[in-house]
Scaffold this motif. Structure first.
Motif, PDB file in Angstrom:
ATOM      1  N   SER A  84     -11.580   0.842  11.345  1.00  0.00           N
ATOM      2  CA  SER A  84     -10.459   1.282  10.510  1.00  0.00           C
ATOM      3  C   SER A  84      -9.377   0.207  10.503  1.00  0.00           C
ATOM      4  CB  SER A  84      -9.897   2.595  11.068  1.00  0.00           C
ATOM      5  OG  SER A  84      -8.821   3.075  10.300  1.00  0.00           O
ATOM      6  N   TYR A  85      -9.077  -0.318   9.286  1.00  0.00           N
ATOM      7  CA  TYR A  85      -8.116  -1.410   9.173  1.00  0.00           C
ATOM      8  C   TYR A  85      -7.085  -1.105   8.083  1.00  0.00           C
ATOM      9  CZ  TYR A  85     -10.196  -4.166  12.751  1.00  0.00           C
ATOM     10  OH  TYR A  85     -10.593  -4.589  13.996  1.00  0.00           O
TER      11      TYR A  85
ATOM     12  N   HIS B  21      -8.638  -3.568  18.439  1.00  0.00           N
ATOM     13  CA  HIS B  21      -9.574  -4.667  18.700  1.00  0.00           C
ATOM     14  C   HIS B  21      -9.058  -5.669  19.733  1.00  0.00           C
ATOM     15  CE1 HIS B  21      -7.307  -6.533  15.172  1.00  0.00           C
ATOM     16  NE2 HIS B  21      -7.151  -7.439  16.119  1.00  0.00           N
ATOM     17  N   ASN B  22      -7.777  -5.665  20.020  1.00  0.00           N
ATOM     18  CA  ASN B  22      -7.234  -6.584  21.034  1.00  0.00           C
ATOM     19  C   ASN B  22      -7.266  -6.012  22.443  1.00  0.00           C
ATOM     20  OD1 ASN B  22      -6.693  -8.823  19.472  1.00  0.00           O
ATOM     21  ND2 ASN B  22      -4.573  -8.237  19.015  1.00  0.00           N
ATOM     22  N   ARG B  23      -7.794  -4.811  22.602  1.00  0.00           N
ATOM     23  CA  ARG B  23      -7.787  -4.146  23.906  1.00  0.00           C
ATOM     24  C   ARG B  23      -9.182  -4.126  24.526  1.00  0.00           C
ATOM     25  NH1 ARG B  23      -2.972  -1.282  24.864  1.00  0.00           N
ATOM     26  NH2 ARG B  23      -1.334  -2.430  23.758  1.00  0.00           N
ATOM     27  N   ASP B  24      -9.570  -5.245  25.151  1.00  0.00           N
ATOM     28  CA  ASP B  24     -10.806  -5.311  25.941  1.00  0.00           C
ATOM     29  C   ASP B  24     -12.023  -4.895  25.124  1.00  0.00           C
ATOM     30  OD1 ASP B  24     -11.998  -6.000  28.344  1.00  0.00           O
ATOM     31  OD2 ASP B  24     -11.822  -4.003  29.194  1.00  0.00           O
ATOM     32  N   LEU B  25     -12.096  -5.381  23.889  1.00  0.00           N
ATOM     33  CA  LEU B  25     -13.076  -4.879  22.936  1.00  0.00           C
ATOM     34  C   LEU B  25     -14.513  -5.057  23.409  1.00  0.00           C
ATOM     35  CD1 LEU B  25     -13.575  -3.645  20.146  1.00  0.00           C
ATOM     36  CD2 LEU B  25     -13.548  -5.958  19.199  1.00  0.00           C
ATOM     37  N   MET B  26     -14.868  -6.199  23.959  1.00  0.00           N
ATOM     38  CA  MET B  26     -16.257  -6.446  24.335  1.00  0.00           C
ATOM     39  C   MET B  26     -16.697  -5.569  25.503  1.00  0.00           C
ATOM     40  SD  MET B  26     -17.481  -8.363  22.078  1.00  0.00           S
ATOM     41  CE  MET B  26     -19.078  -8.495  22.858  1.00  0.00           C
TER      42      MET B  26
ATOM     43  N   GLU C  39      -3.970  -9.710  11.943  1.00  0.00           N
ATOM     44  CA  GLU C  39      -3.762  -9.997  13.368  1.00  0.00           C
ATOM     45  C   GLU C  39      -4.715 -11.079  13.860  1.00  0.00           C
ATOM     46  OE1 GLU C  39      -2.248  -5.919  15.378  1.00  0.00           O
ATOM     47  OE2 GLU C  39      -4.194  -5.792  14.402  1.00  0.00           O
ATOM     48  N   PHE C  40      -5.914 -11.147  13.276  1.00  0.00           N
ATOM     49  CA  PHE C  40      -6.853 -12.193  13.676  1.00  0.00           C
ATOM     50  C   PHE C  40      -6.316 -13.574  13.304  1.00  0.00           C
ATOM     51  CE2 PHE C  40      -9.758  -8.515  12.916  1.00  0.00           C
ATOM     52  CZ  PHE C  40     -10.150  -8.333  14.241  1.00  0.00           C
TER      53      PHE C  40
END
Length: 270
Positions: free
Chosen positions: A19-20, A157-162, A188-189
């Motif tokens: 969701s973006y 997506h900036n919160r420990d995504l992997m 943001e990217f």
């Protein structure tokens, strides 16, 4: 009585949705990445701001987001919990009308601009044709929401995504339904110079046989399809009045209930 539980399409028990917000031009690159790895996204747009301040222009909307979902985000992105009811209604309903003209289909989803909402807003939304709305409150878990007008995502997506993705991929208990819901803003990217995060994530999690890749509204429609099923009192058979299929686990057998069909569920009937 057979043991019947809902599954996602084709018997899957995990769903990924993205969701973006805001419709910035960086969506072009993000959509390209999603398409490459078979991931689906919902893109929440401010119809009154399209084409200005580094935002996607109107003429590009339908083509760019084809295969994904276009959803509302209000016309001008106000903090709606501070707005008069009259402006709230106009911001939401006009955004729907404008976006539907561009998309060519009914717009039924929303994300709260600036994360702003309250109980009154949630109560108004169904009367404006909105069937769900996303917050900015990340839960860190993979549970299905109880209130789709306060749909909390798993993570930004900036919160420990992997690490979150790795945990999600390893989930195996099929007695549960799991949803990973990632949100953010594509610009943001660019700002953070970290496009590699979403590229690595998409490559890692995309095109897996045990994950359903869906837009927000596809999840809503599927769950409503299940709720609309007409089961016999003893769950021996079920009729699907909807147009699309719903999949069930019946005594650990995956059964597709096609739209407009009645299906016997007891094993000795099959």
């Amino acid at each position: 009585m057979p043991k019947v539980i809902l599954t996602f399409p084709e018997g899957k028990h995990k769903v990924l949705t993205m969701s973006y917000d805001d419709g910035r031009t960086a969506d072009r690159k993000l959509v390209e990445i999603f398409n490459k790895y078979g991931i689906k996204g919902t893109f929440h747009l401010n119809s009154g701001l399209l084409g200005s301040d580094d935002r996607i222009p109107e003429h590009e909307i339908a083509r760019l987001y084809e295969g994904h979902e276009i959803a509302a985000h209000t016309v001008t992105h106000p903090t709606i919990a501070r707005s008069p009811k009259e402006q709230l209604v106009e911001e939401l309903f006009e955004d729907r009308k404008n976006l539907e003209r561009l998309a060519g289909y009914t717009v039924r989803g929303l994300s709260y601009p600036n994360g702003s909402f309250n109980r009154m807003i949630k109560e108004i939304l169904p009367y404006l044709g909105i069937e769900y709305s996303r917050t900015v409150h990340s839960t860190g878990n993979f549970s299905m929401p109880d209130d789709f007008f306060e749909w909390n995502p798993t993570c930004h997506h900036n919160r420990d995504l992997m690490n979150v993705a790795d945990t999600f991929v390893k989930l195996h208990k099929k007695q549960y339904l799991f949803m990973m819901y990632v949100w953010g803003h594509s610009y943001e990217f660019d700002n953070d110079n970290n496009w590699d995060i979403i590229e690595k994530f998409s490559e890692f999690i995309g095109k897996r046989d045990d994950i359903w890749y869906a837009t927000n509204i596809e999840i809503i429609d599927y769950l409503k399809g299940f709720q609309n099923l007409k089961f016999s009192a003893g769950s021996e058979f079920v009729y699907n009045p909807s147009a699309t299929s719903v999949w069930l686990s019946v005594d650990n057998r995956i059964i597709e209930v096609k739209g407009g069909h009645q299906v016997n569920l007891k094993s000795d009937f099959n």
